[in-house]
Write a protein that holds these residues in place. Structure first.
Motif, PDB file in Angstrom:
ATOM      1  N   PRO A  88       0.691  -0.981  -0.187  1.00 45.66           N
ATOM      2  CA  PRO A  88       0.155   0.082   0.518  1.00 45.66           C
ATOM      3  C   PRO A  88       0.570   1.459  -0.103  1.00 45.66           C
ATOM      4  O   PRO A  88       1.890   1.617   0.870  1.00 45.66           O
ATOM      5  CB  PRO A  88      -0.745  -0.001   1.468  1.00 45.66           C
ATOM      6  N   THR A 166      -2.122  -1.822   8.812  1.00 42.61           N
ATOM      7  CA  THR A 166      -1.015  -1.194   9.061  1.00 42.61           C
ATOM      8  C   THR A 166      -1.082  -0.675  10.593  1.00 42.61           C
ATOM      9  O   THR A 166      -1.415  -0.168  10.999  1.00 42.61           O
ATOM     10  CB  THR A 166      -0.881  -0.219   8.228  1.00 42.61           C
ATOM     11  N   ASP A 318       9.467  -6.095   3.365  1.00 39.69           N
ATOM     12  CA  ASP A 318       9.104  -5.057   2.486  1.00 39.69           C
ATOM     13  C   ASP A 318      10.157  -4.385   3.043  1.00 39.69           C
ATOM     14  O   ASP A 318      10.757  -4.430   4.364  1.00 39.69           O
ATOM     15  CB  ASP A 318       8.144  -4.664   2.115  1.00 39.69           C
TER      16      ASP A 318
HETATM   17  C1  LIG Z   1       5.319   7.032  -1.025  1.00 38.75           C
HETATM   18  C2  LIG Z   1       5.500   6.254   0.065  1.00 38.75           C
HETATM   19  C3  LIG Z   1       3.546   5.987   0.486  1.00 38.75           C
HETATM   20  C4  LIG Z   1       3.204   5.142   1.538  1.00 38.75           C
HETATM   21  N1  LIG Z   1       1.852   5.075   1.567  1.00 38.75           N
HETATM   22  C5  LIG Z   1       1.436   3.609   2.641  1.00 38.75           C
HETATM   23  C6  LIG Z   1       0.607   3.823   3.145  1.00 38.75           C
HETATM   24  O1  LIG Z   1      -0.602   4.519   2.000  1.00 38.75           O
HETATM   25  N2  LIG Z   1       0.045   3.095   4.140  1.00 38.75           N
HETATM   26  C7  LIG Z   1       1.423   1.895   4.409  1.00 38.75           C
HETATM   27  O2  LIG Z   1       0.919   1.158   5.211  1.00 38.75           O
HETATM   28  N3  LIG Z   1       2.792   2.155   3.959  1.00 38.75           N
HETATM   29  C8  LIG Z   1       2.952   3.432   3.210  1.00 38.75           C
HETATM   30  N4  LIG Z   1       4.040   3.538   2.557  1.00 38.75           N
HETATM   31  C9  LIG Z   1       4.665   1.880   2.740  1.00 38.75           C
HETATM   32  C10 LIG Z   1       4.823   1.047   2.454  1.00 38.75           C
HETATM   33  O3  LIG Z   1       3.700   0.089   2.108  1.00 38.75           O
HETATM   34  C11 LIG Z   1       6.623  -0.104   2.399  1.00 38.75           C
HETATM   35  O4  LIG Z   1       6.292  -0.142   3.793  1.00 38.75           O
HETATM   36  C12 LIG Z   1       8.021   0.692   1.935  1.00 38.75           C
HETATM   37  O5  LIG Z   1       7.250   1.377   1.216  1.00 38.75           O
HETATM   38  C13 LIG Z   1       8.500  -0.239   1.827  1.00 38.75           C
HETATM   39  O6  LIG Z   1       9.610   0.064   1.635  1.00 38.75           O
HETATM   40  P1  LIG Z   1      10.557   0.612   0.300  1.00 38.75           P
HETATM   41  O7  LIG Z   1       9.867   1.450  -0.390  1.00 38.75           O
HETATM   42  O8  LIG Z   1      12.102   0.829   1.118  1.00 38.75           O
HETATM   43  O9  LIG Z   1      10.286  -0.979  -0.491  1.00 38.75           O
HETATM   44  C14 LIG Z   1       4.340   4.116   1.287  1.00 38.75           C
HETATM   45  C15 LIG Z   1       5.996   4.626   1.075  1.00 38.75           C
HETATM   46  C16 LIG Z   1       5.873   5.328  -0.083  1.00 38.75           C
HETATM   47  C17 LIG Z   1       7.259   5.283  -0.467  1.00 38.75           C
END
Ligand SMILES: Cc1cc2nc3c(=O)[nH]c(=O)nc-3n(C[C@H](O)[C@H](O)[C@H](O)COP(=O)(O)O)c2cc1C
Length: 416
Positions: A88, A166, A318
């Protein structure tokens, strides 16, 4: 050696995730790039996520028949094109118009799940209708339980396979760049506005047609006259629920009969509690370094968590995955799947749906090639046997060569 990357717009020419990242950075204005790339505070968690993979090294086997290799796998007993899911991420519409739909279509083309964020730009219903595929809905357990109930009913109605809760954001991480980029909440500073004018492709494709995207899933909870992105983010802040405890998850487990996944678990004790109360899976995650700074990388604790609960629930992971080698290391340590964050977003931001698909194509090819070079024809054959871990150098050991240790064995030094 400094690499020269492709400078054009054709995502088919991108050869790795880093090349898509460079393309994305050229297209996006600075405030969006920082939103996509940034971490909290000193970004030690963010850097650590990327660096941690270097502590694990492969040992390959030879003369293994890998002519019939496959990256196909299963997740919750359903077939998957490869052991990945798209995680997400909020505000994908800021990277590409209808960015959530584009990502979901790319996921569907590879037969992997796509997770819709509670703060997605497109609504769950629009994504289900226009992309379909295997959808998971990510929720925050907001203060107003009627809103949560309504979102769960919508997930049920849209046929979502799983709810992803989350848990690593009881409060928002401290992201100073976000504050600097906006003069007032969601009103860009003059510097950010001038920078936007230098990014005409983004300006004309994302911003000018409709302004900043809103909140596809939350729109129905906002009064008609208060539907702007600013109203949405104010509403979300008012709905923060730092008092949440395991009771809420136990109660949710009672009433949601499909798959329940907890995202943002890190400690073994929490993984054990999750397994005890009957959730179906966890995503080990530090939110890609956007929440708690100075935290270990999930890959560093994966082995412990798999040993504790891997036989009872599906352990996914992740944070920091950019290469097929990173993914294969996690699978060898027992992860059931890797969940992508920025890797697929770089593709989306570089070139919409074709860009997101390109990111998945690249990772798929890299996983397959890494497995072949290791001497593994199937995902099921991957195991810690193929890994060694570099020992951390202590102050006393500084200057000496790091040792390579077997993974899966604890040394006396580690215990003491
Ligand atoms: C731009 C962005 C927005 C994100 N929004 C959410 C979100 O709405 N909900 C959530 O649970 N995690 C969110 N995350 C975290 C991601 O789900 C994930 O845990 C994280 O990006 C993993 O790390 P990586 O980008 O280095 O692979 C977000 C991450 C990014 C980069």
């Amino acid at each position: 050696m400094k690499r020269r990357y492709y400078r054009g717009h054709d995502v088919a020419r991108a050869l790795d995730i880093e090349e898509l990242r460079q393309m994305a950075r050229r297209r996006l204005p600075g405030f969006v790039t920082e939103y996509l790339e940034g971490g909290s505070e000193d970004e030690a968690t963010l850097r650590g996520n990327l660096d941690a993979f270097a502590q694990l090294k492969f040992v390959h086997r030879v003369l293994v028949d890998v002519s019939a290799r496959t990256v196909a796998s299963t997740l919750f007993d359903q077939p998957c094109g490869m052991p990945l899911a798209i995680g997400p991420t909020g505000f994908n519409g800021m990277l590409w118009r209808q960015g959530d739909i584009a990502l979901a279509r790319a996921a569907r083309a590879h037969n992997i799940p796509f997770t819709v964020s509670i703060v997605a730009s497109d609504s769950l219903e629009a994504i289900a209708e226009q992309a379909g595929g295997r959808l998971w809905l990510m929720l925050l357990m907001l203060r107003d339980s009627t809103v949560v109930d309504r979102l769960i009913a919508r997930a049920d109605h849209a046929g979502c396979e799983a709810l992803v809760i989350t848990l690593d954001a009881p409060v928002l991480g401290n992201r100073s760049w976000d504050v600097r980029n906006f003069g007032r909440p969601l009103s860009l500073s003059l510097r950010s506005k001038l920078d936007v004018l230098h990014h005409v492709r983004w300006l004309f494709s994302v911003f000018l047609p409709r302004g900043l995207p809103g909140f596809g899933n939350l729109a129905e909870f906002l009064p008609p006259e208060r539907q702007s992105p600013l109203d949405g983010s104010r509403y979300l802040t008012s709905q923060g629920n730092p008092g949440l405890t395991w009771d809420a998850i136990r109660e949710l487990r009672e009433r949601w009969k499909r798959k329940l996944v907890l995202k943002g678990v890190m400690a073994v004790a929490d993984a054990e509690e999750a397994a005890r109360i009957g959730v179906d899976g966890i995503v080990l995650s530090n939110h890609g370094g956007r929440q708690l700074d100075s935290e270990v990388a999930p890959i560093e604790i994966l082995e412990e968590v798999v040993a504790a609960v891997g036989k009872r629930i599906e352990v996914m992971i992740d944070s920091g995955f950019r290469r097929g080698t990173d993914i294969v290391k996690a699978l060898a340590l027992g992860a059931k799947a890797v969940v992508l964050g920025r890797a697929s977003l770089y593709g989306l931001a570089a070139g919409g749906q074709p860009g997101a698909t390109r990111a998945l194509d690249i990772l798929r090819a890299e996983i397959e090639r890494t497995m072949s070079l290791l001497g593994c024809a199937t995902i099921a054959e991957l195991s810690p046997v193929f890994l060694r871990r570099r020992t951390q150098l202590t102050a006393a050991g500084a200057g000496r060569e790091p040792q390579l240790q077997l993974v899966g064995r604890t040394t006396k030094a580690e215990v003491s």
